[in-house]
Design a protein around this motif. Structure first.
Motif, short mmCIF file in Angstrom:
data_model
loop_
_atom_site.label_atom_id
_atom_site.label_comp_id
_atom_site.label_asym_id
_atom_site.label_seq_id
_atom_site.Cartn_x
_atom_site.Cartn_y
_atom_site.Cartn_z
N HIS A 178 1.23 118.30 -52.39
CA HIS A 178 0.63 119.39 -51.63
C HIS A 178 -0.75 118.98 -51.14
N ASN A 179 -1.55 118.38 -52.01
CA ASN A 179 -2.89 117.94 -51.63
C ASN A 179 -2.83 116.85 -50.55
N LEU A 180 -1.86 115.94 -50.66
CA LEU A 180 -1.71 114.91 -49.64
C LEU A 180 -1.34 115.52 -48.29
N SER A 181 -0.47 116.53 -48.32
CA SER A 181 -0.05 117.14 -47.06
C SER A 181 -1.21 117.86 -46.37
N LYS A 182 -2.18 118.33 -47.15
CA LYS A 182 -3.35 119.00 -46.58
C LYS A 182 -4.21 118.04 -45.75
N VAL A 183 -4.22 116.78 -46.14
CA VAL A 183 -5.02 115.78 -45.42
C VAL A 183 -4.17 114.95 -44.47
#
Length: 58
Positions: A34-39
């Motif tokens: 999820h954090n990777l998809s945010k960036v």
């Protein structure tokens, strides 16, 4: 966990402990993705291992 579940039953304390560890790792991996998809980065492939009643992922 599966082999232990077949041998000892799904409600055996050690099987339940493994299940909790796997759930925890799965939640951590979902949060990382999820954090990777945010960036704007792609999801990665992960493996996790349970050795000596401790869980690890790579």
């Amino acid at each position: 966990m599966v082999s232990m579940g077949l041998e000892f039953g799904l409600d055996h304390p050690e099987v339940l402990e493994y299940s909790k560890k796997i759930d925890q790792l799965h939640n951590e991996l979902n949060q990382m993705d999820h954090n990777l998809s945010k960036v704007g980065k792609k999801k990665q492939s992960y493996c996790f291992y349970i050795l000596d009643k401790k869980a690890y992922f790579a």
